[in-house]
Design a protein around this motif. Structure first.
Motif, PDB file in Angstrom:
ATOM      1  N   GLY A   1       0.967  -1.249   0.054  1.00 43.84           N
ATOM      2  CA  GLY A   1      -0.033   0.000  -0.018  1.00 43.84           C
ATOM      3  C   GLY A   1       0.722   1.209  -0.311  1.00 43.84           C
ATOM      4  N   PRO A   2       0.712   2.242   0.996  1.00 43.45           N
ATOM      5  CA  PRO A   2       1.332   3.377   0.973  1.00 43.45           C
ATOM      6  C   PRO A   2       2.727   3.261   1.748  1.00 43.45           C
ATOM      7  CG  PRO A   2      -0.159   3.376   2.700  1.00 43.45           C
ATOM      8  CD  PRO A   2      -0.359   2.077   1.867  1.00 43.45           C
ATOM      9  N   LEU A   3       3.022   1.890   2.265  1.00 48.10           N
ATOM     10  CA  LEU A   3       4.541   1.635   3.056  1.00 48.10           C
ATOM     11  C   LEU A   3       5.214   1.290   2.015  1.00 48.10           C
ATOM     12  CD1 LEU A   3       2.751  -0.004   6.187  1.00 48.10           C
ATOM     13  CD2 LEU A   3       3.934   2.309   5.989  1.00 48.10           C
ATOM     14  N   THR A   4       6.537   1.471   2.224  1.00 46.19           N
ATOM     15  CA  THR A   4       7.846   0.862   1.277  1.00 46.19           C
ATOM     16  C   THR A   4       9.070   0.576   2.577  1.00 46.19           C
ATOM     17  OG1 THR A   4       7.395   2.610  -0.479  1.00 46.19           O
ATOM     18  CG2 THR A   4       9.676   1.483  -0.214  1.00 46.19           C
ATOM     19  N   LEU A   5       9.035  -0.905   2.125  1.00 43.41           N
ATOM     20  CA  LEU A   5      10.397  -1.389   3.131  1.00 43.41           C
ATOM     21  C   LEU A   5      11.528  -1.666   2.270  1.00 43.41           C
ATOM     22  CD1 LEU A   5       6.956  -2.534   4.036  1.00 43.41           C
ATOM     23  CD2 LEU A   5       8.563  -4.210   5.345  1.00 43.41           C
ATOM     24  N   GLN A   6      12.533  -1.358   2.906  1.00 38.57           N
ATOM     25  CA  GLN A   6      13.864  -1.514   2.483  1.00 38.57           C
ATOM     26  C   GLN A   6      14.625  -2.156   3.325  1.00 38.57           C
ATOM     27  OE1 GLN A   6      15.166  -0.397  -0.988  1.00 38.57           O
ATOM     28  NE2 GLN A   6      16.687  -2.081  -0.271  1.00 38.57           N
ATOM     29  N   ALA A   7      15.209  -3.601   2.825  1.00 40.26           N
ATOM     30  CA  ALA A   7      16.215  -4.364   3.951  1.00 40.26           C
ATOM     31  C   ALA A   7      17.536  -3.953   3.845  1.00 40.26           C
ATOM     32  CB  ALA A   7      16.046  -5.809   3.545  1.00 40.26           C
ATOM     33  N   PHE A   8      18.303  -3.980   5.109  1.00 43.62           N
ATOM     34  CA  PHE A   8      19.686  -3.661   5.175  1.00 43.62           C
ATOM     35  C   PHE A   8      20.185  -4.976   5.907  1.00 43.62           C
ATOM     36  CE2 PHE A   8      17.781   0.395   4.558  1.00 43.62           C
ATOM     37  CZ  PHE A   8      18.721   1.267   4.047  1.00 43.62           C
ATOM     38  N   ARG A   9      21.515  -5.391   5.362  1.00 42.07           N
ATOM     39  CA  ARG A   9      22.228  -6.363   6.178  1.00 42.07           C
ATOM     40  C   ARG A   9      22.796  -5.862   7.393  1.00 42.07           C
ATOM     41  NH1 ARG A   9      22.807 -11.102   4.069  1.00 42.07           N
ATOM     42  NH2 ARG A   9      22.171 -11.532   1.792  1.00 42.07           N
ATOM     43  N   VAL A  10      22.859  -6.512   8.710  1.00 47.05           N
ATOM     44  CA  VAL A  10      23.158  -6.125   9.928  1.00 47.05           C
ATOM     45  C   VAL A  10      24.292  -7.301  10.414  1.00 47.05           C
ATOM     46  CG1 VAL A  10      21.412  -4.467  10.261  1.00 47.05           C
ATOM     47  CG2 VAL A  10      21.094  -6.845  11.124  1.00 47.05           C
ATOM     48  N   ASN A  11      24.591  -6.963  11.558  1.00 45.07           N
ATOM     49  CA  ASN A  11      25.744  -7.759  11.927  1.00 45.07           C
ATOM     50  C   ASN A  11      25.202  -8.713  13.392  1.00 45.07           C
ATOM     51  OD1 ASN A  11      28.135  -8.883  13.175  1.00 45.07           O
ATOM     52  ND2 ASN A  11      29.013  -6.925  13.860  1.00 45.07           N
ATOM     53  N   HIS A  12      25.118  -9.926  12.960  1.00 45.53           N
ATOM     54  CA  HIS A  12      24.701 -10.739  14.114  1.00 45.53           C
ATOM     55  C   HIS A  12      25.063 -12.328  13.663  1.00 45.53           C
ATOM     56  CE1 HIS A  12      22.026 -11.245  17.565  1.00 45.53           C
ATOM     57  NE2 HIS A  12      21.117 -12.155  17.058  1.00 45.53           N
ATOM     58  N   PRO A  13      25.079 -13.323  14.595  1.00 45.75           N
ATOM     59  CA  PRO A  13      25.685 -14.452  14.596  1.00 45.75           C
ATOM     60  C   PRO A  13      24.987 -15.383  13.268  1.00 45.75           C
ATOM     61  CG  PRO A  13      25.710 -14.138  16.681  1.00 45.75           C
ATOM     62  CD  PRO A  13      24.952 -12.968  16.116  1.00 45.75           C
ATOM     63  N   VAL A  14      23.951 -14.857  13.043  1.00 44.04           N
ATOM     64  CA  VAL A  14      23.083 -15.606  11.865  1.00 44.04           C
ATOM     65  C   VAL A  14      22.938 -14.490  10.837  1.00 44.04           C
ATOM     66  CG1 VAL A  14      22.258 -17.602  13.192  1.00 44.04           C
ATOM     67  CG2 VAL A  14      20.712 -15.354  12.893  1.00 44.04           C
ATOM     68  N   PRO A  15      22.499 -14.684   9.583  1.00 47.77           N
ATOM     69  CA  PRO A  15      21.937 -13.785   8.736  1.00 47.77           C
ATOM     70  C   PRO A  15      21.029 -12.843   9.193  1.00 47.77           C
ATOM     71  CG  PRO A  15      22.657 -16.014   7.549  1.00 47.77           C
ATOM     72  CD  PRO A  15      22.721 -16.003   9.143  1.00 47.77           C
ATOM     73  N   ALA A  16      21.118 -11.329   9.283  1.00 47.22           N
ATOM     74  CA  ALA A  16      20.086 -10.875   9.922  1.00 47.22           C
ATOM     75  C   ALA A  16      19.895  -9.534   9.025  1.00 47.22           C
ATOM     76  CB  ALA A  16      20.449 -10.306  11.312  1.00 47.22           C
ATOM     77  N   PHE A  17      18.735  -8.726   9.239  1.00 55.42           N
ATOM     78  CA  PHE A  17      18.381  -7.704   8.434  1.00 55.42           C
ATOM     79  C   PHE A  17      17.887  -6.780   9.299  1.00 55.42           C
ATOM     80  CE2 PHE A  17      18.651 -11.192   5.484  1.00 55.42           C
ATOM     81  CZ  PHE A  17      19.426 -10.796   4.462  1.00 55.42           C
TER      82      PHE A  17
END
Length: 266
Positions: free
Chosen positions: A137-153
């Motif tokens: 809808g009117p929302l936009t989401l953008q993912a960013f890689r972050v730093n954690h022991p498993v793949p995280a965003f």
């Protein structure tokens, strides 16, 4: 755009809160021009499914974004699956779920289901792509890689302002679980609200590459020039006033503590 805290306890459910779960909503119109509210859920940790029922009908959710696959952020996907498959009014439409690679396998492991179970009647599961925004809808989401022991965003959301006379678009960033990394400042840059984990405490928790402290969350808020910092994912053994003071020491803007049921309107 509105943020509602469903659960905010770190690493496990706590005595006063479910584990991580946050509801972001914005008003818009559907494909026929009729007004409606769009609802995005960020994580669904232990205890959050029941608490969610106090705030929104799960049938009305548009998207579930999973930051990473540790149990304290995903365990209640099993409850969501049961709700959608066995709803007394009939099975609900499949809910869009975006998460790290392996989300389907993780769900099978928690649920104890066979390898042939794809949950395709309840969920449409796709992987985070940091190069491709997701529009709800009117929302936009953008993912960013972050730093954690498993793949995280971490996830940055933009949407319409709910306040008259303010900017047309506002922004919210959710760190998920992370320690300091290159992706954090772009994630948080100039947002109206930074929802930052702060599971660790300065001088007590010295391991790196897992979580932020209140001080590092405050440093992120300062570096990103964010307008408000909300600290979350505090573990049951952590004194919230200590972590908040750590953030205040390095960030001059307002610092709030997440609490179940708390709402911020942007």
């Amino acid at each position: 755009m509105r943020l509602t805290v469903i659960g905010c306890s770190g690493s496990m459910s706590g005595p006063g809160s479910p584990a991580s779960c946050y509801l972001v909503q914005a008003d818009g119109t559907d494909e026929h021009g009729e007004p409606r509210t769009y609802s995005v859920l960020l994580d669904l940790g232990p205890g959050a499914m029941g608490a969610l029922l106090n705030h929104v009908d799960p049938a009305a959710l548009d998207l579930l974004s999973v930051s990473h696959l540790h149990a304290d952020h995903v365990a209640d996907l099993v409850g969501m699956q049961v709700y959608r498959r066995w709803h007394p009014g009939g099975p609900l439409p499949a809910l869009s779920v975006v998460g790290p690679e392996g989300t389907l396998e993780r769900l099978r492991g928690i649920d104890g289901s066979e390898a042939s179970e794809c949950y395709e009647r309840e969920f449409r599961i796709t992987a985070h792509d940091t190069n491709v925004p997701v529009h709800v809808g009117p929302l936009t989401l953008q993912a960013f890689r972050v730093n954690h022991p498993v793949p995280a965003f971490g996830v940055r959301l933009t949407g319409p302002s709910s306040r008259a006379g303010g900017p047309e678009r506002v922004s919210l960033a959710y760190t998920g679980d992370t320690d300091w990394c290159d992706g954090l400042v772009p994630l948080a840059q100039d947002v109206d609200l930074l929802l930052s984990e702060a599971a660790f405490q300065e001088g007590r928790d010295t391991v790196r590459g897992v979580h932020l402290t209140g001080r590092r969350a405050g440093q992120l808020a300062a570096a990103g020039e964010v307008r408000r910092l909300v600290l979350t994912h505090l573990q049951p053994w952590t004194d919230p006033d200590v972590v908040r003071q750590e953030a205040h020491d390095v960030y001059r803007g307002p610092v709030d503590l997440a609490e179940p049921g708390a709402v911020w309107t942007l």
